[in-house]
Every structure is written in structure tokens, then in C-alpha cells.
Write a protein that holds these residues in place. Sequence first.
Motif, PDB file in Angstrom:
ATOM      1  N   ALA A  48       0.831  -1.205   0.000  1.00 18.93           N
ATOM      2  CA  ALA A  48       0.000   0.000   0.000  1.00 18.93           C
ATOM      3  C   ALA A  48       0.866   1.256   0.000  1.00 18.93           C
ATOM      4  O   ALA A  48       0.558   2.246  -0.689  1.00 18.93           O
ATOM      5  CB  ALA A  48      -0.930   0.000   1.215  1.00 18.93           C
ATOM      6  N   LYS A  49       1.964   1.221   0.726  1.00 24.18           N
ATOM      7  CA  LYS A  49       2.892   2.358   0.752  1.00 24.18           C
ATOM      8  C   LYS A  49       3.517   2.578  -0.621  1.00 24.18           C
ATOM      9  O   LYS A  49       3.698   3.719  -1.068  1.00 24.18           O
ATOM     10  CB  LYS A  49       3.972   2.099   1.803  1.00 24.18           C
ATOM     11  CG  LYS A  49       5.059   3.156   1.888  1.00 24.18           C
ATOM     12  CD  LYS A  49       6.026   2.820   2.989  1.00 24.18           C
ATOM     13  CE  LYS A  49       7.168   3.819   3.044  1.00 24.18           C
ATOM     14  NZ  LYS A  49       8.042   3.720   1.850  1.00 24.18           N
ATOM     15  N   GLU A  50       3.823   1.494  -1.323  1.00 27.75           N
ATOM     16  CA  GLU A  50       4.439   1.614  -2.646  1.00 27.75           C
ATOM     17  C   GLU A  50       3.451   2.117  -3.698  1.00 27.75           C
ATOM     18  O   GLU A  50       3.829   2.855  -4.615  1.00 27.75           O
ATOM     19  CB  GLU A  50       5.004   0.260  -3.073  1.00 27.75           C
ATOM     20  CG  GLU A  50       6.182  -0.203  -2.230  1.00 27.75           C
ATOM     21  CD  GLU A  50       6.626  -1.612  -2.574  1.00 27.75           C
ATOM     22  OE1 GLU A  50       7.714  -2.008  -2.122  1.00 27.75           O
ATOM     23  OE2 GLU A  50       5.886  -2.319  -3.295  1.00 27.75           O
ATOM     24  N   LEU A  51       2.179   1.734  -3.561  1.00 30.79           N
ATOM     25  CA  LEU A  51       1.193   2.082  -4.576  1.00 30.79           C
ATOM     26  C   LEU A  51       0.539   3.436  -4.326  1.00 30.79           C
ATOM     27  O   LEU A  51       0.107   4.108  -5.271  1.00 30.79           O
ATOM     28  CB  LEU A  51       0.098   1.008  -4.633  1.00 30.79           C
ATOM     29  CG  LEU A  51       0.506  -0.376  -5.119  1.00 30.79           C
ATOM     30  CD1 LEU A  51      -0.653  -1.359  -4.956  1.00 30.79           C
ATOM     31  CD2 LEU A  51       0.956  -0.328  -6.581  1.00 30.79           C
ATOM     32  N   GLY A  52       0.420   3.834  -3.061  1.00 32.93           N
ATOM     33  CA  GLY A  52      -0.294   5.055  -2.718  1.00 32.93           C
ATOM     34  C   GLY A  52       0.509   6.311  -3.002  1.00 32.93           C
ATOM     35  O   GLY A  52       1.749   6.272  -3.090  1.00 32.93           O
ATOM     36  N   HIS A  57       0.281   8.318   2.376  1.00 28.76           N
ATOM     37  CA  HIS A  57       0.677   6.959   2.736  1.00 28.76           C
ATOM     38  C   HIS A  57      -0.125   6.433   3.924  1.00 28.76           C
ATOM     39  O   HIS A  57      -0.611   5.293   3.919  1.00 28.76           O
ATOM     40  CB  HIS A  57       2.171   6.912   3.056  1.00 28.76           C
ATOM     41  CG  HIS A  57       3.030   6.826   1.840  1.00 28.76           C
ATOM     42  ND1 HIS A  57       4.387   7.133   1.849  1.00 28.76           N
ATOM     43  CD2 HIS A  57       2.741   6.467   0.564  1.00 28.76           C
ATOM     44  CE1 HIS A  57       4.878   6.959   0.640  1.00 28.76           C
ATOM     45  NE2 HIS A  57       3.902   6.566  -0.154  1.00 28.76           N
ATOM     46  N   TRP A  60      -3.807   5.363   3.089  1.00 27.04           N
ATOM     47  CA  TRP A  60      -3.946   4.151   2.271  1.00 27.04           C
ATOM     48  C   TRP A  60      -3.460   2.906   3.000  1.00 27.04           C
ATOM     49  O   TRP A  60      -3.998   1.808   2.816  1.00 27.04           O
ATOM     50  CB  TRP A  60      -3.223   4.322   0.935  1.00 27.04           C
ATOM     51  CG  TRP A  60      -3.976   5.204  -0.006  1.00 27.04           C
ATOM     52  CD1 TRP A  60      -3.654   6.472  -0.396  1.00 27.04           C
ATOM     53  CD2 TRP A  60      -5.215   4.896  -0.655  1.00 27.04           C
ATOM     54  NE1 TRP A  60      -4.602   6.962  -1.248  1.00 27.04           N
ATOM     55  CE2 TRP A  60      -5.567   6.022  -1.436  1.00 27.04           C
ATOM     56  CE3 TRP A  60      -6.058   3.785  -0.655  1.00 27.04           C
ATOM     57  CZ2 TRP A  60      -6.732   6.056  -2.202  1.00 27.04           C
ATOM     58  CZ3 TRP A  60      -7.207   3.816  -1.426  1.00 27.04           C
ATOM     59  CH2 TRP A  60      -7.543   4.930  -2.185  1.00 27.04           C
ATOM     60  N   ALA A  64      -5.837  -0.239   3.609  1.00 30.04           N
ATOM     61  CA  ALA A  64      -5.445  -1.588   3.180  1.00 30.04           C
ATOM     62  C   ALA A  64      -5.529  -2.573   4.336  1.00 30.04           C
ATOM     63  O   ALA A  64      -6.048  -3.695   4.180  1.00 30.04           O
ATOM     64  CB  ALA A  64      -4.033  -1.559   2.598  1.00 30.04           C
ATOM     65  N   THR A 116      -3.551  -0.541  -9.301  1.00 32.10           N
ATOM     66  CA  THR A 116      -3.572   0.766  -8.661  1.00 32.10           C
ATOM     67  C   THR A 116      -3.885   0.587  -7.183  1.00 32.10           C
ATOM     68  O   THR A 116      -4.322  -0.487  -6.756  1.00 32.10           O
ATOM     69  CB  THR A 116      -4.641   1.668  -9.293  1.00 32.10           C
ATOM     70  OG1 THR A 116      -5.937   1.086  -9.066  1.00 32.10           O
ATOM     71  CG2 THR A 116      -4.407   1.810 -10.806  1.00 32.10           C
ATOM     72  N   ILE A 117      -3.710   1.641  -6.413  1.00 38.16           N
ATOM     73  CA  ILE A 117      -3.990   1.539  -4.987  1.00 38.16           C
ATOM     74  C   ILE A 117      -5.476   1.271  -4.744  1.00 38.16           C
ATOM     75  O   ILE A 117      -5.842   0.499  -3.845  1.00 38.16           O
ATOM     76  CB  ILE A 117      -3.534   2.821  -4.238  1.00 38.16           C
ATOM     77  CG1 ILE A 117      -3.728   2.667  -2.728  1.00 38.16           C
ATOM     78  CG2 ILE A 117      -4.236   4.042  -4.769  1.00 38.16           C
ATOM     79  CD1 ILE A 117      -2.922   1.576  -2.093  1.00 38.16           C
ATOM     80  N   TYR A 120      -6.174  -2.368  -5.550  1.00 36.75           N
ATOM     81  CA  TYR A 120      -5.530  -3.168  -4.508  1.00 36.75           C
ATOM     82  C   TYR A 120      -6.422  -3.284  -3.275  1.00 36.75           C
ATOM     83  O   TYR A 120      -6.649  -4.391  -2.750  1.00 36.75           O
ATOM     84  CB  TYR A 120      -4.191  -2.515  -4.150  1.00 36.75           C
ATOM     85  CG  TYR A 120      -3.432  -3.162  -3.019  1.00 36.75           C
ATOM     86  CD1 TYR A 120      -3.096  -4.515  -3.042  1.00 36.75           C
ATOM     87  CD2 TYR A 120      -3.011  -2.407  -1.919  1.00 36.75           C
ATOM     88  CE1 TYR A 120      -2.380  -5.103  -2.013  1.00 36.75           C
ATOM     89  CE2 TYR A 120      -2.298  -2.975  -0.885  1.00 36.75           C
ATOM     90  CZ  TYR A 120      -1.987  -4.326  -0.930  1.00 36.75           C
ATOM     91  OH  TYR A 120      -1.281  -4.900   0.092  1.00 36.75           O
ATOM     92  N   VAL A 121      -6.967  -2.179  -2.815  1.00 43.46           N
ATOM     93  CA  VAL A 121      -7.831  -2.189  -1.636  1.00 43.46           C
ATOM     94  C   VAL A 121      -9.106  -2.980  -1.913  1.00 43.46           C
ATOM     95  O   VAL A 121      -9.591  -3.742  -1.050  1.00 43.46           O
ATOM     96  CB  VAL A 121      -8.153  -0.747  -1.189  1.00 43.46           C
ATOM     97  CG1 VAL A 121      -9.239  -0.736  -0.112  1.00 43.46           C
ATOM     98  CG2 VAL A 121      -6.896  -0.064  -0.664  1.00 43.46           C
TER      99      VAL A 121
END
Length: 425
Positions: A48-52, A57, A60, A64, A116-117, A120-121
Motif C-alpha cells: 500500500a505504501k508503494e502504490l499510494g 501513505h 492508504w 489496506a 492501482t492503490i 488493490y484495496v
Amino acid sequence: MPPDTSRFPRSSPYWPVVSHPQLRRVLPGLAVSALGDGMAVVAVPWLAKELGPPDRHGIWIALAMAAYTVPSAVGTVVFGRLLRGRGGAQLAGWDATLRACALAAIPLAHLAGMLTIGLYVVLLAASALLHSWGSAGRFTLVAELLPQRHHLPANAVLGTIAGFATIAGPPLAGILISWAGSVWVIALDAATFAALALTYRLALPTNGGPARSEGGASRTAGFAVIRRDPALLGLLVLSLGFFFLFGPVYVAMPIHVTDDLHASATLLGVFYAAFGVGGLVGGVAAGHLRRWPLRVTTIGIVVGFGIAMLPLGLGAPLGVSLPAFALAGLIWAPYTSTSMALFQRSTSTTQLPAVLAANGAILVLAVPLGTMLGGPLVGALGPRPTLLLCAVAIVALGLVAGGFAISRRSARTPDPTGTEVSGRR
């Protein structure tokens, strides 16, 4: 002459569990899947940190982590009519299958350049929809396959597997993330759930479990059963309060370490490792409590946990507070085993999946809600007073529950013939 069964390991309360011809086929799959979930504790927020977006951060990561668990409360109600009365292996297998498919879609979307974030969620939330039913299925399976005297040791085995995974999973995830990337740790988590789903499908008979309920059953039948039973309702309220009051600890502990103890994240990791090791020992010990009165033991765990947390809130030296936190983990660990055993012995196997799913749907919200409360509490009181308040409140909760239990027990006054006048337990 019959074989001598008085020596270890046959004398262990866990022997009937690990030697059971069907359960012993399922336990390896449960262990592998639990390890995958232990790795997800690190991989889910890291991805989540990488995508948001960099400036959001925190939001997201929180979304997540919530998406990986909280939607199970919705799934309990939405799928209640479809799943009520299904066998334990079927429920647990369907949960594992959904988890595997939804989580596997994350690396597939990554390979396709579509991850995407937001997606992902959504996929994390989809993976969690049957989580309460899957957990209910595992404990229902125990009730279906084992006599009542073996329920607590079997629950303890499940808890010990989860406790070990909590210790081993996060550091393993850290190594794998640095080597391959967080998205591939999610893929590995999906593979562990696929292995578990196959285990349920191949290791257990398809005709196991109770007959399915009628199709017109209410989606909220499990909640109704709990509401009508004072003992089960009291147990749910106790668990809800216990987990809710522990929630602020997740906020207070990091700030306590940095602001009060002037230490680094390393010390925070040591605290959590000590809690995890204590929990692992407590999980192993839980099976030996089978001759203790379960309701008294469950309430005693709450009181004992609160007392063990007091040194943190009172500002005790590290040499005292760190062992006390480990002791709190040891006391905490048997709670799920004893509370699940109370549900198993108080509910028929036909109703048990719906009842446990309802219980899980409510409890899955308790810690997140308590964690949300932790922010304002720490801001208003400070980290150490927040820890003290939580500890005192947990002790008070246990004492109140004990008072209610005593009053219910005294209300069952025997008449001259020796039968109870009121109450059914």
C-alpha cells in the motif's frame, strides 16, 4: 495387554488432536496458510505504501489493513442465508478459495500493468468477505470431529499455529520483500491459501458436517441465537470489551517507546517479540486448562491480562515492564481457545457456524475501533496514561463480568429436591 498410553506423547492433551486421522491431514495446510497470513502483516501495508501517493501513505495503509479484515463483518450478514448450516470443512474451504483467488489477482494485475492503490484495496476487501465464516468453519470442524473434552486442546493447537506464524511470518516477509518485492509476498500468501483450500477438499470427506439448514433461514440467525442466550451474549460482550480496550495499545506503544523511553523502533520490536513469545507459550499451555472451569478461566484471563499491563502504564523500569508485557502475551493467548470452547459446548453443530460467524463479525471490528479511539486518547492524555487507563479498564471489565457470573450462579438456587429453580447452566 493394551499398550501403555500413560507416557508422553500419548499422555499429552494434544495427542488426540494431532493423531486424529482427519485433523492431522489438515494441520499442515493450516500451518502453511497461517505463515502466509503472518507475512501479509508486513506485505499488505508495504505494498500500500508503494502504490499510494506519497502525501497520503498513512491513509492508504490504514485502508489496506482494514480491507484485509473488516469486510468479513459484511460477509457474515450478506452470505448468512447461503452459508448457515454448512459443514465446517466446507465453510473453511470456501474462505480459503476466495482468499487465494482474490489475492492472486493482485500480482496478476501487477503483471498486466493495471494494479492501482484503489484496485488493490478492493481486492483485499474481496479476499476478506468470508473470513468470519472461515474462522467459524475451523472451530466447527473441531466440534464435528472431536468429543467435547478435546475441544480446548484442539482450539489451542489452532491458536499455537497462529502464534508461531505471527512470530515467524513478519521477519520472513521482510527478507522476501527486500529480495523479490512485496507484490510477490502477496502472491505467496495467495499460494498458501490455495494449498489450504486443496487440503480441505482432499483431506476431508465431502459428506462431513451437519445437514444444511432450510433455505429460508435468516441471514442474521447467528446473532439471534446469541441474543437469546444470556451466557453467550455475556461472553460476546466480554470479548468485545476486552479487544476494544486493547486497541489503543497499538497507538500508545510506539509513542510510549519514542517519547517516554526515548528509544528507537528496535525496542518497540523487542516489546512485540516478547509479547509474541509469551503468546506462543500461553497457546501451548492452553490445552492443559481443560479441567479448569472454562467460564471462570476466561474471565480470569481478562483480569490477569489487565494486571500484567499495569507496569507499562505505571512507568515501571524496562527490566519490569518488558517481562510484564511478555506475561501479558502469555495470559492473552488462551483466551480464544477458552471462549471458543464455551461456544462449542453451548451450541449445536448445526447452529455453531452461524453463531461463530456472528461472533467473529462483531469482534473483527473491536480492535480497529479501539485503535481509532487510541489517537484522541494519546493526544489528550499522553501514551503512558493511556496504557494505564486501558489496563485499569480491562481489570474493571473482568471484575464486572465476574460479578455478573457470580450473581447468575447464585440465582440458580437448588430446591429441596436438589434441582435448579432457574437458569440452564
